[in-house]
Enzyme design. Structure first.
Site, PDB file in Angstrom:
ATOM      1  N   GLU A   1       0.875  -1.156   0.059  1.00 51.84           N
ATOM      2  CA  GLU A   1       0.099   0.065  -0.026  1.00 51.84           C
ATOM      3  C   GLU A   1       0.895   1.147   0.118  1.00 51.84           C
ATOM      4  OE1 GLU A   1      -3.232   0.160  -0.222  1.00 51.84           O
ATOM      5  OE2 GLU A   1      -4.151  -1.795   0.331  1.00 51.84           O
TER       6      GLU A   1
ATOM      7  N   GLU B   1     -15.284   9.732  -1.122  1.00 55.51           N
ATOM      8  CA  GLU B   1     -15.005   9.080  -2.450  1.00 55.51           C
ATOM      9  C   GLU B   1     -15.885   9.242  -3.284  1.00 55.51           C
ATOM     10  OE1 GLU B   1     -13.847   5.175  -1.003  1.00 55.51           O
ATOM     11  OE2 GLU B   1     -13.767   4.488  -3.361  1.00 55.51           O
TER      12      GLU B   1
ATOM     13  N   ARG C   1     -10.409  10.877  -4.221  1.00 56.82           N
ATOM     14  CA  ARG C   1     -10.174   9.720  -3.113  1.00 56.82           C
ATOM     15  C   ARG C   1      -9.975   8.283  -3.908  1.00 56.82           C
ATOM     16  NH1 ARG C   1     -12.455   9.219   3.121  1.00 56.82           N
ATOM     17  NH2 ARG C   1     -11.497   7.276   3.386  1.00 56.82           N
TER      18      ARG C   1
ATOM     19  N   ASN D   1      -7.565   3.848  -4.886  1.00 55.78           N
ATOM     20  CA  ASN D   1      -7.891   2.580  -5.139  1.00 55.78           C
ATOM     21  C   ASN D   1      -7.254   2.118  -6.192  1.00 55.78           C
ATOM     22  OD1 ASN D   1     -10.039   2.310  -3.349  1.00 55.78           O
ATOM     23  ND2 ASN D   1     -11.571   3.285  -4.754  1.00 55.78           N
TER      24      ASN D   1
ATOM     25  N   HIS E   1      -6.811  -1.781  -6.834  1.00 56.33           N
ATOM     26  CA  HIS E   1      -7.759  -2.431  -5.826  1.00 56.33           C
ATOM     27  C   HIS E   1      -8.972  -3.129  -6.725  1.00 56.33           C
ATOM     28  CE1 HIS E   1      -5.505  -0.642  -2.843  1.00 56.33           C
ATOM     29  NE2 HIS E   1      -6.562  -0.897  -1.822  1.00 56.33           N
TER      30      HIS E   1
ATOM     31  N   HIS F   1      -9.447  -6.310  -5.359  1.00 59.04           N
ATOM     32  CA  HIS F   1     -10.438  -6.894  -4.794  1.00 59.04           C
ATOM     33  C   HIS F   1     -11.202  -8.279  -5.506  1.00 59.04           C
ATOM     34  CE1 HIS F   1     -11.265  -2.865  -2.988  1.00 59.04           C
ATOM     35  NE2 HIS F   1     -10.754  -3.539  -2.138  1.00 59.04           N
TER      36      HIS F   1
ATOM     37  N   HIS G   1      -4.871  -8.723   1.578  1.00 68.15           N
ATOM     38  CA  HIS G   1      -5.237  -7.515   0.853  1.00 68.15           C
ATOM     39  C   HIS G   1      -4.383  -6.861   0.021  1.00 68.15           C
ATOM     40  CE1 HIS G   1      -7.523  -4.339  -0.375  1.00 68.15           C
ATOM     41  NE2 HIS G   1      -6.730  -3.369   0.265  1.00 68.15           N
TER      42      HIS G   1
HETATM   43  N1  LIG Z   1     -11.029   1.884   7.343  1.00 66.90           N
HETATM   44  C1  LIG Z   1     -10.445   1.988   6.170  1.00 66.90           C
HETATM   45  O1  LIG Z   1     -10.318   3.135   5.732  1.00 66.90           O
HETATM   46  C2  LIG Z   1      -9.749   0.969   5.716  1.00 66.90           C
HETATM   47  C3  LIG Z   1      -8.730   1.065   4.751  1.00 66.90           C
HETATM   48  C4  LIG Z   1      -7.961  -0.239   4.382  1.00 66.90           C
HETATM   49  C5  LIG Z   1      -8.380  -1.403   4.970  1.00 66.90           C
HETATM   50  N2  LIG Z   1      -9.302  -1.499   6.039  1.00 66.90           N
HETATM   51  C6  LIG Z   1      -9.556  -2.824   6.688  1.00 66.90           C
HETATM   52  O2  LIG Z   1      -8.473  -3.230   7.382  1.00 66.90           O
HETATM   53  C7  LIG Z   1      -8.455  -4.554   7.777  1.00 66.90           C
HETATM   54  C8  LIG Z   1      -6.912  -5.203   7.409  1.00 66.90           C
HETATM   55  O3  LIG Z   1      -5.998  -4.529   8.312  1.00 66.90           O
HETATM   56  P1  LIG Z   1      -4.916  -5.295   8.729  1.00 66.90           P
HETATM   57  O4  LIG Z   1      -4.127  -5.552   7.478  1.00 66.90           O
HETATM   58  O5  LIG Z   1      -4.056  -4.161   9.702  1.00 66.90           O
HETATM   59  O6  LIG Z   1      -5.082  -6.816   9.287  1.00 66.90           O
HETATM   60  P2  LIG Z   1      -5.333  -7.177  10.834  1.00 66.90           P
HETATM   61  O7  LIG Z   1      -6.158  -6.153  11.560  1.00 66.90           O
HETATM   62  O8  LIG Z   1      -6.328  -8.461  10.537  1.00 66.90           O
HETATM   63  O9  LIG Z   1      -3.800  -7.415  11.406  1.00 66.90           O
HETATM   64  C9  LIG Z   1      -3.224  -8.431  10.795  1.00 66.90           C
HETATM   65  C10 LIG Z   1      -2.550  -9.311  11.813  1.00 66.90           C
HETATM   66  O10 LIG Z   1      -1.893  -8.749  12.507  1.00 66.90           O
HETATM   67  C11 LIG Z   1      -1.872  -8.930  13.916  1.00 66.90           C
HETATM   68  N3  LIG Z   1      -1.110  -7.731  14.567  1.00 66.90           N
HETATM   69  C12 LIG Z   1      -1.622  -6.267  14.522  1.00 66.90           C
HETATM   70  N4  LIG Z   1      -0.863  -5.533  14.988  1.00 66.90           N
HETATM   71  C13 LIG Z   1       0.299  -6.547  15.560  1.00 66.90           C
HETATM   72  C14 LIG Z   1       1.409  -6.210  16.036  1.00 66.90           C
HETATM   73  N5  LIG Z   1       1.990  -5.132  16.345  1.00 66.90           N
HETATM   74  N6  LIG Z   1       2.447  -7.259  16.338  1.00 66.90           N
HETATM   75  C15 LIG Z   1       2.074  -8.577  15.863  1.00 66.90           C
HETATM   76  N7  LIG Z   1       0.845  -9.056  15.331  1.00 66.90           N
HETATM   77  C16 LIG Z   1       0.122  -7.727  15.179  1.00 66.90           C
HETATM   78  C17 LIG Z   1      -3.531  -8.840  14.100  1.00 66.90           C
HETATM   79  O11 LIG Z   1      -3.878  -9.328  15.377  1.00 66.90           O
HETATM   80  C18 LIG Z   1      -3.464  -9.768  13.022  1.00 66.90           C
HETATM   81  O12 LIG Z   1      -3.705 -11.173  13.411  1.00 66.90           O
HETATM   82  C19 LIG Z   1      -9.603  -5.236   6.699  1.00 66.90           C
HETATM   83  O13 LIG Z   1     -10.726  -5.564   7.522  1.00 66.90           O
HETATM   84  C20 LIG Z   1     -10.011  -3.818   5.790  1.00 66.90           C
HETATM   85  O14 LIG Z   1     -11.377  -3.813   5.375  1.00 66.90           O
HETATM   86  C21 LIG Z   1      -9.929  -0.324   6.493  1.00 66.90           C
HETATM   87 ZN   LIG Z   2      -6.081  -1.269   0.131  1.00 67.92          ZN
END
Ligand SMILES: NC(=O)c1ccc[n+]([C@@H]2O[C@H](COP(=O)([O-])OP(=O)(O)OC[C@H]3O[C@@H](n4cnc5c(N)ncnc54)[C@H](O)[C@@H]3O)[C@@H](O)[C@H]2O)c1
Ligand SMILES: [Zn+2]
Length: 361
Positions: free
Chosen positions: A179, A231, A235, A239, A242, A246, A259
């Site tokens: 990203e 968006e 914004r 993407n 994506h 996706h 992802h």
């Molecule tokens: N709100 C938004 O604008 C937005 C944008 C992009 C993605 N998202 C969402 O974010 C989610 C994905 O987030 P992610 O990639 O952070 O995955 P995640 O939150 O599942 O974290 C990935 C793994 O790392 C672990 N973890 C987290 N911090 C850690 C650390 N410091 N040390 C060890 N382990 C750790 C977590 O417990 C998990 O097992 C998706 O649900 C997606 O839809 C939201």
């Molecule tokens: Zn993304």
């Protein structure tokens, strides 16, 4: 403070510095966060990092199970239960400590509990630090689709401590780094070059290497969401990668790719389309492909049927009124959103990545 982000519900600060987790109480006081503070985290993050947050609050932490499959209304219900039992009132705030799943879930609980209490995002994955913690999108999944239930609830503050990334599994770290590369491609050649030049230090989680790339990514995301919170225009450039990304995630039932890994493939597809159109130089596509390859192997896609990917792309929720808005890079550090990319162009680009045409029947 690294930067301030304007949102329709006011401005919030994004703070970043190695070791900030240990100064959380003072930062929350400075940001005038209400005095009753409830930490929401997950069992994995808490196991690694509880000690960094001692003394932040006298309230019991609300610990959620770890995993995307728990990003749902039932888990939000567990947060409400804990808050109601503790008689949390409007002078309360949630402190979300975790990755994107945790931040989205806790953020949605904060958006809806008592019609909204403040949430402070303390992102602990690279993806959450550069992407999900900024912008105010919160929400959960429904059994029938991802992120279908949500709200806009900008954080009261974002607190980023790159030291927390030290315990992140390498694959998760890498997923976030794709990203970062995306931000480089859409908006900043220097960011792209810096990632390429400091890859080993980044993988070592060297805070001096992390600071500039995380802060630059946050600046780009903040600038974009500030101009376009919902968006409709700029914004969309976030993407990049994506559309096909996706689709790859969906076709493989969200089991094969992180992802960011799917987005890496998606960026290669977009670059391929742009080169074929003559709107990006082949050398820039090569630089992108080289950097992605240098980061290590991606999960295989040779067996993913192209027709299923195409089918999934046309079902992408980002299609507005029948128009597929496609983000195409124009160079390293520039992109455009076009709405005339044809199925044939996408198919051709996919075939360059999936040369042995996989056909489902
Ligand atoms: N709100 C938004 O604008 C937005 C944008 C992009 C993605 N998202 C969402 O974010 C989610 C994905 O987030 P992610 O990639 O952070 O995955 P995640 O939150 O599942 O974290 C990935 C793994 O790392 C672990 N973890 C987290 N911090 C850690 C650390 N410091 N040390 C060890 N382990 C750790 C977590 O417990 C998990 O097992 C998706 O649900 C997606 O839809 C939201
Ligand atoms: Zn993304």
């Amino acid at each position: 403070m690294l930067l301030e982000v304007g949102s329709r519900s006011g401005r919030y600060g994004v703070n970043m510095e190695p070791g900030l987790a240990g100064k959380l109480s003072a930062l929350l006081n400075d940001a005038r966060i209400p005095a009753r503070r409830f930490i929401v985290s997950n069992t994995t993050v808490w196991r690694f990092h509880e000690s960094a947050f001692t003394g932040v609050t006298a309230e019991d932490p609300i610990l959620l199970p770890d995993g995307e499959r728990f990003k749902n209304l039932q888990t939000v219900g567990r947060i409400y239960d804990a808050l109601i039992r503790a008689r949390a009132d409007r002078a309360s705030a949630l402190i979300a400590i975790g990755g994107g799943v945790l931040g989205d879930t806790a953020g949605f609980a904060a958006a809806t509990y008592l019609r909204g209490i403040p949430v402070v995002q303390v992102p602990t994955t690279l993806l959450a630090q550069v992407d999900s913690s900024i912008g105010g999108k919160v929400g959960v999944n429904h059994a029938l689709g991802k992120n279908l239930i949500g709200a806009f609830h900008p954080p009261a503050a974002v607190i980023i401590d790159p030291i927390l990334l030290g315990t992140l599994p390498r694959r998760e770290f890498r997923a976030g780094l794709y990203e970062v590369i995306k931000y480089g491609v859409i908006a900043s050649a220097p960011l792209f070059q810096r990632v390429a030049a400091t890859l080993p230090a980044l993988f070592n989680r060297d805070p001096d290497a992390l600071m500039p790339i995380v802060s630059e990514s946050c600046r780009i995301k903040a600038a974009v969401v500030e101009q376009d919170e919902h968006e409709t225009g700029i914004r969309r450039t976030l993407n990049l990668g994506h559309t096909a990304g996706h689709a790859l995630e969906a076709v493989t039932k969200y089991r094969r790719f992180r992802h960011g890994e799917a987005v890496a493939y998606g960026m290669l597809v977009a670059a391929e389309i742009a080169v074929a159109r003559g709107t990006m130089a082949a050398a820039d596509r090569e630089a992108l492909a080289t950097l992605i390859a240098k980061m290590g192997p991606l999960p295989a896609i040779a067996d993913v049927p192209i027709d299923e990917i195409l089918e999934a792309i046309t079902h992408d929720k980002k299609i507005v009124a029948g128009q597929l808005h496609y983000v195409l890079p124009t160079r390293l550090g520039g992109c455009e959103v076009v709405s005339d990319v044809t199925k044939t162009e996408i198919e051709r680009a996919l075939r360059t990545l999936i040369p042995v045409a996989a056909v489902s029947n």
